[in-house]
Write a protein that holds these residues in place. Sequence first.
Motif, PDB file in Angstrom:
ATOM      1  N   ALA A  73      16.989  34.280 -38.180  1.00 35.13           N
ATOM      2  CA  ALA A  73      17.006  33.876 -39.591  1.00 35.13           C
ATOM      3  C   ALA A  73      15.600  33.589 -40.105  1.00 35.13           C
ATOM      4  O   ALA A  73      15.193  34.074 -41.170  1.00 35.13           O
ATOM      5  N   PHE A  74      14.834  32.835 -39.333  1.00 38.63           N
ATOM      6  CA  PHE A  74      13.469  32.518 -39.756  1.00 38.63           C
ATOM      7  C   PHE A  74      12.595  33.775 -39.800  1.00 38.63           C
ATOM      8  O   PHE A  74      11.767  33.929 -40.700  1.00 38.63           O
ATOM      9  N   THR A 104      11.174  17.506 -38.219  1.00 38.45           N
ATOM     10  CA  THR A 104      10.896  18.058 -39.551  1.00 38.45           C
ATOM     11  C   THR A 104       9.805  19.130 -39.464  1.00 38.45           C
ATOM     12  O   THR A 104       9.901  20.187 -40.104  1.00 38.45           O
ATOM     13  N   ILE A 105       8.775  18.865 -38.659  1.00 38.26           N
ATOM     14  CA  ILE A 105       7.715  19.864 -38.463  1.00 38.26           C
ATOM     15  C   ILE A 105       8.312  21.142 -37.865  1.00 38.26           C
ATOM     16  O   ILE A 105       8.024  22.254 -38.314  1.00 38.26           O
ATOM     17  N   THR A 106       9.166  20.989 -36.855  1.00 35.11           N
ATOM     18  CA  THR A 106       9.766  22.154 -36.206  1.00 35.11           C
ATOM     19  C   THR A 106      10.586  22.966 -37.203  1.00 35.11           C
ATOM     20  O   THR A 106      10.541  24.199 -37.216  1.00 35.11           O
ATOM     21  N   GLY A 107      11.337  22.256 -38.058  1.00 38.13           N
ATOM     22  CA  GLY A 107      12.186  22.951 -39.017  1.00 38.13           C
ATOM     23  C   GLY A 107      11.417  23.567 -40.168  1.00 38.13           C
ATOM     24  O   GLY A 107      11.748  24.650 -40.645  1.00 38.13           O
ATOM     25  N   CYS A 108      10.372  22.897 -40.610  1.00 38.21           N
ATOM     26  CA  CYS A 108       9.758  23.273 -41.900  1.00 38.21           C
ATOM     27  C   CYS A 108       8.394  23.935 -41.817  1.00 38.21           C
ATOM     28  O   CYS A 108       7.998  24.649 -42.746  1.00 38.21           O
ATOM     29  N   PHE A 109       7.616  23.704 -40.764  1.00 40.04           N
ATOM     30  CA  PHE A 109       6.218  24.115 -40.839  1.00 40.04           C
ATOM     31  C   PHE A 109       5.962  25.578 -40.507  1.00 40.04           C
ATOM     32  O   PHE A 109       4.866  26.085 -40.777  1.00 40.04           O
ATOM     33  N   GLY A 110       6.984  26.283 -39.945  1.00 40.83           N
ATOM     34  CA  GLY A 110       6.877  27.733 -39.888  1.00 40.83           C
ATOM     35  C   GLY A 110       6.758  28.290 -41.303  1.00 40.83           C
ATOM     36  O   GLY A 110       5.906  29.131 -41.593  1.00 40.83           O
ATOM     37  N   GLY A 111       7.593  27.758 -42.194  1.00 39.93           N
ATOM     38  CA  GLY A 111       7.549  28.174 -43.597  1.00 39.93           C
ATOM     39  C   GLY A 111       6.257  27.764 -44.284  1.00 39.93           C
ATOM     40  O   GLY A 111       5.743  28.484 -45.133  1.00 39.93           O
ATOM     41  N   VAL A 112       5.728  26.593 -43.904  1.00 43.83           N
ATOM     42  CA  VAL A 112       4.457  26.145 -44.487  1.00 43.83           C
ATOM     43  C   VAL A 112       3.337  27.111 -44.090  1.00 43.83           C
ATOM     44  O   VAL A 112       2.544  27.549 -44.950  1.00 43.83           O
ATOM     45  N   LEU A 113       3.269  27.473 -42.812  1.00 45.07           N
ATOM     46  CA  LEU A 113       2.240  28.428 -42.374  1.00 45.07           C
ATOM     47  C   LEU A 113       2.400  29.768 -43.096  1.00 45.07           C
ATOM     48  O   LEU A 113       1.418  30.381 -43.517  1.00 45.07           O
TER      49      LEU A 113
END
Lengths: 196, 196, 196
Positions: free
Chosen positions: B14-15, B122-131
């Motif tokens: 999904a990611f 939260t970092i694991t869930g969200c920071f792929g998208g941030v990068l």
Amino acid sequence: MSVSFVIELLGTVAFTISGAFSAMQKRLDAFGVIVIAFITAIGGGTIRDVLIGYTPVSWMRDLNGPIVITITAVSAIFFKKYLKNFKITLFLFDALGLFTLIGIQKGVDAELNNGVCIILGTITGCFGGVLRDILLNNIPLIFRKEIYATACIIGGGIYFGLRHLIDPNWAKVIAIAFICGIRILAVKYDLKLPVW
Amino acid sequence: MSVSFVIELLGTVAFTISGAFSAMQKRLDAFGVIVIAFITAIGGGTIRDVLIGYTPVSWMRDLNGPIVITITAVSAIFFKKYLKNFKITLFLFDALGLFTLIGIQKGVDAELNNGVCIILGTITGCFGGVLRDILLNNIPLIFRKEIYATACIIGGGIYFGLRHLIDPNWAKVIAIAFICGIRILAVKYDLKLPVW
Amino acid sequence: MSVSFVIELLGTVAFTISGAFSAMQKRLDAFGVIVIAFITAIGGGTIRDVLIGYTPVSWMRDLNGPIVITITAVSAIFFKKYLKNFKITLFLFDALGLFTLIGIQKGVDAELNNGVCIILGTITGCFGGVLRDILLNNIPLIFRKEIYATACIIGGGIYFGLRHLIDPNWAKVIAIAFICGIRILAVKYDLKLPVW
């Protein structure tokens, strides 16, 4: 609660407010403001810790930092109007010098070369702001306008020049004072590094 | 092949698709699409691993992830037209909750404070998208529009509230369900965090 | 001073100049130019070191790198006019292949899987430039126009294909030659990866 502990928390508060204000200017939502404030406050130290392998990084070991940052960021959101009138920038100078010397000390503790320690100090002082600017999609301020980093490097050099001549703690105080002084003069007389 | 293993791979898929689509919208070349997809899928976990000192980072230890990501990204390029019709966003909700709980578990394993564990989740869930957003030169979506991260934090809080009361695995399932639920409701009713 | 040491320094010089020129084009101040040049030169290797847990990272252990980078960046600022006429780009090809193989070797030393080693080589060769572009607020060049990274991956594959058949050092030389060759042909004939 020691004096140095209180000073470090004040520095953290200053950086947090700077991050929160930049984020509010870009009209981020409340969560975005808190995250940007958090990253501005802990970013420099975190990059330093990761580069030297001091993990889990500092803010995971001492929860006072994250708690102070969260409270400060939430307060900045609610008291935005009133805070505007503070001389935020002047407040920040101390944080810059302080964080730089904290970073240098970490490098010394890890027995790294003096030059590398100065770089680590500069990263600690400046790279929270760099991360803030990258996340807000600006070219980092540090690379464009101001002489933050130059002040950190000069302050670091002064520290290493003095620390075997006088009490190392006094060397730190003098270095911090120099960093603050350079920044204040630079703002007052609009000093800039040359641009090509 | 356990159920949780399959679920984790689905989350990775999904990611990866979300990253590949963002990159194709910016008209990157094929390699760029694959790299952005890769970083979107592994970025959050990688930042988490680096911050806690779990190195070499996770995706270097288990090659199933990189292989699945590469196949998915290449497929996304070739089947772009058909994939558009999938309800990608709905699919992503599960991945968000799932990755958050994986991150929390890593923090618990490293014996970190509960609050730090929630941040790691939260970092694991969200920071792929941030990068992904930084690399594509956008202000990260997470800071502007959606309540991804708020959902992660609430879900993390629910997990730590329940895990000593009921079977920890059920606490995880309930937390993941809450994260999904909050996200679905937020999208359906266009809920947003306040902006200043 | 061994041959490989000199070659590595030349590669560092090439990357430093590329970073300094990009920064001067964006009209950064002198300090900004030096920092961007520094990050371009050591960024790829630093990300690699952090991901595999090789800390303190390489440039903190051997000061020749930082010294060469600083001298090169300062020279680039002063001799900007004259340097323009150099065929910088051709010069860079060697650095790309070289840095890729240095990264692969680090992965092999850490006993990581061959595929992961190729990724580490590509990160070492390309991500200094990615950081440079992010800091200068551009979408990374590597994702838009050129086939740097593809060349690194192919070169990495050739190295692992050959290293048990012939002398590993020769396998490296051939891999580096391939990476250079692909890049030169791509520039000469304006080869690009397809865009969707």
